[in-house]
Structure formats: C-alpha cells, structure tokens
Write a protein that holds these residues in place. Structure first.
Motif, mmCIF file in Angstrom:
data_model
loop_
_atom_site.group_PDB
_atom_site.id
_atom_site.type_symbol
_atom_site.label_atom_id
_atom_site.label_comp_id
_atom_site.label_asym_id
_atom_site.label_seq_id
_atom_site.Cartn_x
_atom_site.Cartn_y
_atom_site.Cartn_z
ATOM 1 N N ASP A 231 20.131 32.048 22.932
ATOM 2 C CA ASP A 231 20.138 33.468 22.577
ATOM 3 C C ASP A 231 21.191 34.226 23.380
ATOM 4 O OD1 ASP A 231 18.042 32.704 21.041
ATOM 5 O OD2 ASP A 231 16.522 33.930 22.027
ATOM 6 N N TYR A 275 23.492 34.319 15.453
ATOM 7 C CA TYR A 275 23.062 35.668 15.808
ATOM 8 C C TYR A 275 21.540 35.709 15.794
ATOM 9 C CZ TYR A 275 27.921 37.049 14.940
ATOM 10 O OH TYR A 275 29.297 37.159 14.978
ATOM 11 N N PHE A 276 20.950 35.516 16.982
ATOM 12 C CA PHE A 276 19.501 35.672 17.140
ATOM 13 C C PHE A 276 19.165 37.059 17.686
ATOM 14 C CE2 PHE A 276 20.083 31.022 17.623
ATOM 15 C CZ PHE A 276 19.280 30.609 16.565
ATOM 16 N N PHE A 371 17.553 35.993 11.449
ATOM 17 C CA PHE A 371 18.727 35.652 12.237
ATOM 18 C C PHE A 371 19.839 35.287 11.269
ATOM 19 C CE2 PHE A 371 16.638 31.604 11.593
ATOM 20 C CZ PHE A 371 17.637 30.659 11.530
#
Length: 397
Positions: A231, A275-276, A371
């Motif tokens: 992350d 893209y978390f 996400f």
C-alpha cells in the motif's frame, strides 16, 4: 486449447483482478507422459501477444511472444522435469517445467471491439500437440489418470487444516527443488509430503489448534506486509512474479502475488502499478468521493506495447458492473480521450458522471471500496527501473 474470444466482464469470477485488455487463451499441460509442441502463427508486428508459462509453484518459468521471441511463426517444445531426449528438428526452443503440470496463459491484444474477428483468427492458429503426434510416431503409454481433489472454498483455504491434505496431494507432481530440501523435511515432521494422506481429524487437539493458529498468523503477517510494503508503494508487482531464481525464497512476495493478482506477469513482460490508496494514504471508496489521475504532457506510461488502468471492486477483486460497461481506460482509447489545455490527460475515477464534457475520460467506480491496477505491457527500461513513476490518484475537491 481453450480460447476466450472476448474480454473479461464482471460475470467472470474465476480469477481475481482479471485483465480485460487481451482476450485469453489457456492451456493446461500434463507433461508426465511426453512433451507438448506449441505452435504459434506469425502475428503482425504492431499487435502484442504473449504465452506465459506457469508451473505449479506459480513461477513464470518462460515466455514466448512479441517481447521474448518476436512475432514470427514457430514451434516450441514444452517438457516436464523427467523427460530426457534430443531436440527434434523444426523446434525453435525447448522449454522446461520443473513440475509435471504446467499452465500456459496466452494474451492477444485487442485494439478495439471491431478487432475481435482478427483476434479470433490468431487464436484459431494457436496449436498444441503431443511430441509423438508432431513427429508422426506412436504415442508412449499414457500416464495414470489423476483423480484430482475437489478445491477448497476461499474461506477454507485460509482457515481449514484440510488445506494441508490438498498441499500433500499437489506436491506429488512437484519434484523437490534442492533449495527447498530442508523445507520439505520440516513439512514431513507434521505429516505433509508428496502424495501423503494428511488427516487433520487424527491430530491431537493441541496440534489442530496450533495449525489453525499458524494459518491465522500467516494471514495476519500477509496483511501487515500488504499495508507496510504494498500500500505504501515500497514494493510493487515487479517484486511479486517471476522465475524461481528471481523470487529466491521470498515467500511473502509470492503469497502477495497469488492473493492479489494470481498469474501476474514477470516485470520484463508487464508491470502493474497498483492504487490501493489515494495520494493522502486513504483507502479508495466511491461513496461520496471523486478522484483524478493526471498524466502531464509527455508523461504517459512508457511501453513498447500498450498500457491500461482497470478498476476492481472490493472485497471481490472483480470488475465493477456499470452502465457504461467500461471497466478500464487504455492506450487504444487515446484518440477518443479529451486532452487538458496543456496537452496532458486527466482521468476521472468516480461513481457519478463527471459531466458530458468529461465523459470520455470517466472510469466508473462503485459506491463502496475499490482499487485500481495500471498495466504496462512490455514496459520500457524507465518504467522497470523506476525512473518513470505512476502518477498519484488524488481526491478531487
């Protein structure tokens, strides 16, 4: 061969984080009896395609295709760990799997919906045949049929000691690699081994408790690793997929790859900026939030093939069903995307429409957590070495 002559949609639920850029072809290869010969056609040079060879450990042990071998036609021999023989005439390369079964995942680039018939023609020319058939010789004796075990549910995989029975079953097709001899010896101490029958019910209550607690420990460790390393962007997909030599005992990286994007490509073939969280470190959620992703002039992802940005719902990690039936934005769509005043491109990631003038650049998001994964196929060196950075996903005002 199994060809899927379409891209994936939210109805496809078998594989998490599916790619919806390239129609797939799939081949499960039983290499116990004899090798297989895989034939690929000539593919026009502007179209990307690849064959990803994956063994039962999920190592990517070889590639055929645009990057690895070019777009010319050819025959490739896939052999198992126990086969010994000369290279037959007409074979471009011999590819060795260290496990008895291998999975080959084919990707064929689709330029746009009207291009699907061209993809179908290429898929129809992907061939596979046993070596004996390729040589016009009698087939060897067939290996014994395998009575495969019924898969566990996702919840059982995480919590049930029955997992270790399944593991023992699978290990019979996986000769021990020298680097893991000591590991297999440790497995044997608790009854796990190639072809053994692991009976969780026969364990003492203390052993059962210890094993289930051990599994829970592993999943907690994975979650901590994800939050601290993935992350945060300290580690990427480039760390999670590859050959045995590249992964080199990094079991948490391998676990992360299998959990979050099984059958992902090695970094030379594709990288997957994820893209978390948004630029401020908050988890992504389409409930009342809107996001932008901007590529400045000259800052599009550097690739030899193509790039895309795909959105996935949580917790399923599957494509999000939306009225536009738009699950991604990719480089084939560039002519239709609206440019910013300076020539850059801003993508709008949100649940509701950003307005008619921005609709071409809209990637619909669910009202809930999600996400997104960027894919760079055949990335250029600046993408692999980190000179180019994926832009941040920012909350819009």
């Amino acid at each position: 061969m199994h060809n899927t002559a379409r891209v994936y949609t939210p109805e496809d639920k078998a594989i998490q984080t599916p790619n919806s850029d390239t129609p797939y072809s799939q081949l499960g290869a039983d290499l116990r009896g004899e090798p297989m010969v895989l034939t690929v056609p000539a593919v026009e040079k502007e179209r990307y395609y690849s064959l990803q060879f994956i063994d039962m450990y999920t190592f990517n042990f070889a590639y055929v295709g645009s990057r690895a071998t070019g777009n010319e036609a050819g025959h490739f021999l896939l052999a198992g760990p126990r086969w010994q023989g000369p290279t037959p005439p007409g074979i471009k390369a011999v590819i060795r799997s260290e496990t008895d079964f291998a999975f080959i995942l084919y990707r064929t680039q689709l330029f746009n919906p009207g291009d699907i018939e061209n993809v179908k023609r290429i898929q129809a020319d992907y061939k596979v045949q046993p070596l004996s058939q390729f040589l016009g010789q009698p087939a060897p004796a067939a290996p014994p049929a395998v009575d495969f075990m019924r898969p566990l549910s996702p919840e059982q995989e995480r919590t049930s000691p029955e997992f270790f029975h399944l593991l023992s079953f699978i290990l019979q097709f996986c000769p021990t690699h020298p680097s893991e001899t000591a590991l297999r010896e440790r497995f044997a101490k608790i009854g796990i081994g190639a072809g053994k029958s692991f009976d969780a019910a026969a364990l003492t209550p203390e052993m059962q408790k210890a094993m289930t607690e051990g599994m829970a420990d592993a999943w907690r460790t994975f979650q901590e690793f994800k939050e601290a390393e993935l992350d945060s962007g300290k580690r990427t997909s480039a760390d999670g997929f590859g050959t045995r030599e590249f992964m080199n005992g990094r079991y948490l990286d391998r676990m992360s790859g299998a959990v979050l994007g099984i059958y992902g490509n090695s970094k030379e073939e594709a990288i997957y900026p994820a893209y978390f969280t948004d630029a401020s470190g908050q988890g992504l959620d389409g409930t009342g939030r809107r996001y932008t992703l901007r590529f400045g002039p000259g800052e599009l992802p550097p690739v030899n093939a193509f790039w895309s940005l795909t959105l996935y719902e949580l917790p399923s990690s599957l494509l999000y069903a939306n009225p536009l039936n738009r699950y991604l934005i990719n480089s084939s769509m560039l002519p239709d995307l609206k440019r910013d005043a300076d020539g850059g491109i801003t993508l709008y990631v949100q649940h509701g429409s950003p307005g008619q003038d921005r609709a071409a650049n809209w990637l619909p998001a669910p009202e809930g957590p999600f996400f997104a994964i960027m894919r760079l196929y055949w990335p250029k060196p600046e993408a692999i070495n980190g000179t180019w950075k994926a832009p941040p996903l920012k909350q819009a005002n």
